[in-house]
Design a protein around this motif. Structure first.
Motif, mmCIF file in Angstrom:
data_model
loop_
_atom_site.group_PDB
_atom_site.id
_atom_site.type_symbol
_atom_site.label_atom_id
_atom_site.label_comp_id
_atom_site.label_asym_id
_atom_site.label_seq_id
_atom_site.Cartn_x
_atom_site.Cartn_y
_atom_site.Cartn_z
ATOM 1 N N GLU A 1 11.691 -47.711 -18.603
ATOM 2 C CA GLU A 1 13.123 -47.947 -18.449
ATOM 3 C C GLU A 1 13.409 -49.426 -18.679
ATOM 4 O OE1 GLU A 1 14.728 -46.555 -14.768
ATOM 5 O OE2 GLU A 1 13.800 -44.560 -14.932
ATOM 6 N N LYS A 2 14.638 -49.744 -19.067
ATOM 7 C CA LYS A 2 15.072 -51.131 -19.184
ATOM 8 C C LYS A 2 15.171 -51.690 -17.773
ATOM 9 C CE LYS A 2 15.697 -51.376 -23.685
ATOM 10 N NZ LYS A 2 14.942 -52.317 -24.550
ATOM 11 N N LEU A 3 14.170 -52.464 -17.375
ATOM 12 C CA LEU A 3 14.051 -52.815 -15.966
ATOM 13 C C LEU A 3 13.795 -54.299 -15.724
ATOM 14 C CD1 LEU A 3 13.994 -51.293 -13.209
ATOM 15 C CD2 LEU A 3 11.492 -51.261 -13.418
ATOM 16 N N LEU A 4 12.823 -54.881 -16.438
ATOM 17 C CA LEU A 4 12.376 -56.236 -16.139
ATOM 18 C C LEU A 4 12.544 -57.178 -17.324
ATOM 19 C CD1 LEU A 4 8.991 -55.354 -14.389
ATOM 20 C CD2 LEU A 4 11.163 -55.863 -13.262
ATOM 21 N N CYS A 5 12.762 -58.453 -17.017
ATOM 22 C CA CYS A 5 12.747 -59.485 -18.054
ATOM 23 C C CYS A 5 11.291 -59.789 -18.415
ATOM 24 C CB CYS A 5 13.463 -60.741 -17.564
ATOM 25 S SG CYS A 5 12.630 -61.594 -16.199
ATOM 26 N N GLU A 6 11.090 -60.563 -19.455
ATOM 27 C CA GLU A 6 9.727 -60.847 -19.912
ATOM 28 C C GLU A 6 8.925 -61.600 -18.861
ATOM 29 O OE1 GLU A 6 7.342 -62.707 -23.768
ATOM 30 O OE2 GLU A 6 9.526 -62.744 -23.697
ATOM 31 N N LYS A 7 9.563 -62.537 -18.162
ATOM 32 C CA LYS A 7 8.858 -63.315 -17.141
ATOM 33 C C LYS A 7 8.336 -62.409 -16.036
ATOM 34 C CE LYS A 7 9.487 -67.206 -13.936
ATOM 35 N NZ LYS A 7 10.442 -68.232 -13.444
ATOM 36 N N CYS A 8 9.154 -61.473 -15.598
ATOM 37 C CA CYS A 8 8.722 -60.570 -14.522
ATOM 38 C C CYS A 8 7.718 -59.536 -15.025
ATOM 39 C CB CYS A 8 9.937 -59.910 -13.882
ATOM 40 S SG CYS A 8 10.928 -61.050 -12.892
ATOM 41 N N GLU A 9 7.840 -59.137 -16.287
ATOM 42 C CA GLU A 9 6.821 -58.265 -16.889
ATOM 43 C C GLU A 9 5.460 -58.953 -16.822
ATOM 44 O OE1 GLU A 9 6.262 -55.404 -18.491
ATOM 45 O OE2 GLU A 9 8.232 -54.474 -18.440
ATOM 46 N N ASN A 10 5.434 -60.233 -17.163
ATOM 47 C CA ASN A 10 4.174 -60.983 -17.142
ATOM 48 C C ASN A 10 3.655 -61.149 -15.718
ATOM 49 O OD1 ASN A 10 4.218 -61.283 -19.933
ATOM 50 N ND2 ASN A 10 5.307 -63.237 -19.842
ATOM 51 N N ARG A 11 4.565 -61.266 -14.775
ATOM 52 C CA ARG A 11 4.170 -61.369 -13.368
ATOM 53 C C ARG A 11 3.416 -60.105 -12.941
ATOM 54 N NH1 ARG A 11 6.938 -64.113 -9.245
ATOM 55 N NH2 ARG A 11 8.756 -64.290 -10.612
ATOM 56 N N PHE A 12 3.958 -58.942 -13.293
ATOM 57 C CA PHE A 12 3.314 -57.678 -12.947
ATOM 58 C C PHE A 12 2.026 -57.464 -13.747
ATOM 59 C CE2 PHE A 12 7.131 -55.067 -11.160
ATOM 60 C CZ PHE A 12 7.268 -55.995 -10.151
ATOM 61 N N SER A 13 2.024 -57.952 -14.967
ATOM 62 C CA SER A 13 0.888 -57.714 -15.863
ATOM 63 C C SER A 13 -0.425 -58.238 -15.293
ATOM 64 C CB SER A 13 1.164 -58.357 -17.227
ATOM 65 O OG SER A 13 0.079 -58.147 -18.104
ATOM 66 N N LYS A 14 -0.377 -59.408 -14.649
ATOM 67 C CA LYS A 14 -1.627 -59.984 -14.123
ATOM 68 C C LYS A 14 -2.179 -59.131 -12.979
ATOM 69 C CE LYS A 14 0.832 -63.283 -11.136
ATOM 70 N NZ LYS A 14 1.100 -64.730 -10.881
ATOM 71 N N TRP A 15 -1.283 -58.519 -12.186
ATOM 72 C CA TRP A 15 -1.749 -57.643 -11.110
ATOM 73 C C TRP A 15 -2.274 -56.328 -11.686
ATOM 74 C CZ3 TRP A 15 3.616 -58.477 -8.483
ATOM 75 C CH2 TRP A 15 3.681 -59.797 -8.014
ATOM 76 N N GLU A 16 -1.619 -55.844 -12.730
ATOM 77 C CA GLU A 16 -2.059 -54.599 -13.368
ATOM 78 C C GLU A 16 -3.434 -54.763 -14.003
ATOM 79 O OE1 GLU A 16 1.040 -53.713 -16.090
ATOM 80 O OE2 GLU A 16 2.531 -53.310 -14.522
ATOM 81 N N ASP A 17 -3.643 -55.889 -14.682
ATOM 82 C CA ASP A 17 -4.945 -56.149 -15.301
ATOM 83 C C ASP A 17 -6.047 -56.150 -14.250
ATOM 84 O OD1 ASP A 17 -3.735 -56.354 -17.759
ATOM 85 O OD2 ASP A 17 -3.733 -58.545 -17.799
ATOM 86 N N TYR A 18 -5.760 -56.768 -13.119
ATOM 87 C CA TYR A 18 -6.766 -56.815 -12.060
ATOM 88 C C TYR A 18 -7.009 -55.425 -11.477
ATOM 89 C CZ TYR A 18 -9.358 -57.943 -7.904
ATOM 90 O OH TYR A 18 -10.347 -57.968 -6.939
ATOM 91 N N ALA A 19 -5.938 -54.681 -11.209
ATOM 92 C CA ALA A 19 -6.079 -53.336 -10.642
ATOM 93 C C ALA A 19 -6.863 -52.426 -11.576
ATOM 94 C CB ALA A 19 -4.702 -52.741 -10.362
ATOM 95 N N CYS A 20 -6.657 -52.586 -12.876
ATOM 96 C CA CYS A 20 -7.399 -51.789 -13.851
ATOM 97 C C CYS A 20 -8.899 -52.028 -13.714
ATOM 98 C CB CYS A 20 -6.925 -52.143 -15.260
ATOM 99 S SG CYS A 20 -7.759 -51.221 -16.562
ATOM 100 N N ARG A 21 -9.267 -53.275 -13.483
ATOM 101 C CA ARG A 21 -10.695 -53.595 -13.358
ATOM 102 C C ARG A 21 -11.268 -53.138 -12.011
ATOM 103 N NH1 ARG A 21 -11.091 -59.764 -14.708
ATOM 104 N NH2 ARG A 21 -8.920 -59.774 -14.015
ATOM 105 N N VAL A 22 -10.406 -53.017 -11.006
ATOM 106 C CA VAL A 22 -10.863 -52.475 -9.722
ATOM 107 C C VAL A 22 -11.074 -50.971 -9.832
ATOM 108 C CG1 VAL A 22 -10.180 -51.982 -7.335
ATOM 109 C CG2 VAL A 22 -9.833 -54.264 -8.278
ATOM 110 N N LEU A 23 -10.095 -50.280 -10.423
ATOM 111 C CA LEU A 23 -10.133 -48.819 -10.475
ATOM 112 C C LEU A 23 -11.070 -48.280 -11.552
ATOM 113 C CD1 LEU A 23 -6.315 -48.128 -10.009
ATOM 114 C CD2 LEU A 23 -8.120 -47.852 -8.299
ATOM 115 N N PHE A 24 -11.187 -49.003 -12.654
ATOM 116 C CA PHE A 24 -11.977 -48.491 -13.776
ATOM 117 C C PHE A 24 -13.050 -49.452 -14.262
ATOM 118 C CE2 PHE A 24 -7.730 -46.480 -14.251
ATOM 119 C CZ PHE A 24 -8.122 -45.181 -13.979
ATOM 120 N N GLY A 25 -13.183 -50.598 -13.617
ATOM 121 C CA GLY A 25 -14.158 -51.593 -14.053
ATOM 122 C C GLY A 25 -15.136 -51.948 -12.961
ATOM 123 N N ASP A 26 -15.506 -53.239 -12.909
ATOM 124 C CA ASP A 26 -16.567 -53.674 -12.001
ATOM 125 C C ASP A 26 -16.095 -54.708 -10.979
ATOM 126 O OD1 ASP A 26 -16.110 -55.777 -13.675
ATOM 127 O OD2 ASP A 26 -18.187 -56.017 -14.342
#
Length: 241
Positions: A53-78
């Motif tokens: 959905e049209k929800l976040l500006c680019e700055k806030c997208e990037n804010r969430f992105s760093k947490w998502e990248d980390y969560a991905c490595r917790v759930l599916f990585g090492d």
């Protein structure tokens, strides 16, 4: 348009409500997800992209992105290490509490602010603003504040990541809990200001970097078993029509 998180007026991105990395196990070779409804009148269809959905500006997208990248490595990585394993309980350690908790809070908040019919059960009320402020200030709160339990689900003894269910809302001892299955993991968000009374924090990720996973068989969980049964009945009815 106004960003849902920072409230700045800016061009909004087509934001994922559930991060893209959580769709990857669901996509087929053509990058499609099969959508199956428990309503016999609704035919199966393919979804090319995750729900956005049209929800976040680019700055806030990037804010969430760093947490998502980390969560991905917790759930599916090492990024998480097994501390102990007994029967169907796995204790993990080495998790960065602020990053992972902020990811979980962002997931709950996004489901609450999303307007699509898929998310209609998630109505956060005053909690929506509290979570927004927490995410904006990057404050993960304490482990007893709005904890999320993660329960990997086994299908006949096998952990299958390729499925996603719509969220629902229940009450546990008077407290609101939102449930959603993503990648075969049941996420249970305790959305109550009195969560400490249930002591859910001891099972969720905590400030020491520990997380308890309680693995369970689908047929032993009435919520999941009923969902699978309803889908099976709908599929059979459509096929016989």
């Amino acid at each position: 348009m106004k960003c849902a998180l920072c409230h700045s007026t800016d061009t909004l991105r087509n934001s994922h409500i559930i991060p893209e990395f959580q769709y990857k196990p669901i996509y087929d070779a053509k990058h499609r997800a099969l959508v199956i409804s428990s309503d016999p009148k609704e035919r199966e269809r393919y979804m090319q992209k995750g729900m956005r959905e049209k929800l976040l500006c680019e700055k806030c997208e990037n804010r969430f992105s760093k947490w998502e990248d980390y969560a991905c490595r917790v759930l599916f990585g090492d990024k998480a290490k097994v501390l102990s394993r007994a029967n169907k309980v796995v204790n993990l350690e080495g998790i960065d509490y602020p990053k992972f908790k902020l990811f979980l809070l962002s997931l709950l908040w996004r489901m609450g602010v999303a307007r699509g019919d898929f998310w209609r059960e998630v109505t956060l009320g005053p909690l929506e603003e509290k979570l927004r402020q927490s995410l904006l200030s990057e404050d993960p709160l304490s482990s007893d504040d709005y904890p999320c339990l993660l329960v990997p689900i086994l299908l006949d003894g096998t952990f299958e990541t390729g499925w996603l269910s719509p969220p629902d809302r229940i009450r546990v001892k008077g407290h609101v809990v939102y449930r959603i299955i993503i990648n075969g993991i049941l996420f249970c968000f305790l959305a109550s200001t009195h969560a400490r009374k249930l002591n859910f924090g001891r099972y969720a990720v905590n400030e020491h970097g520990h997380l308890c996973l309680s693995i369970d068989e689908a047929r032993q969980m009435s919520y999941v078993a009923d969902m699978i049964s309803a889908l099976g009945k709908a599929i059979r009815k459509r096929e016989s029509a």
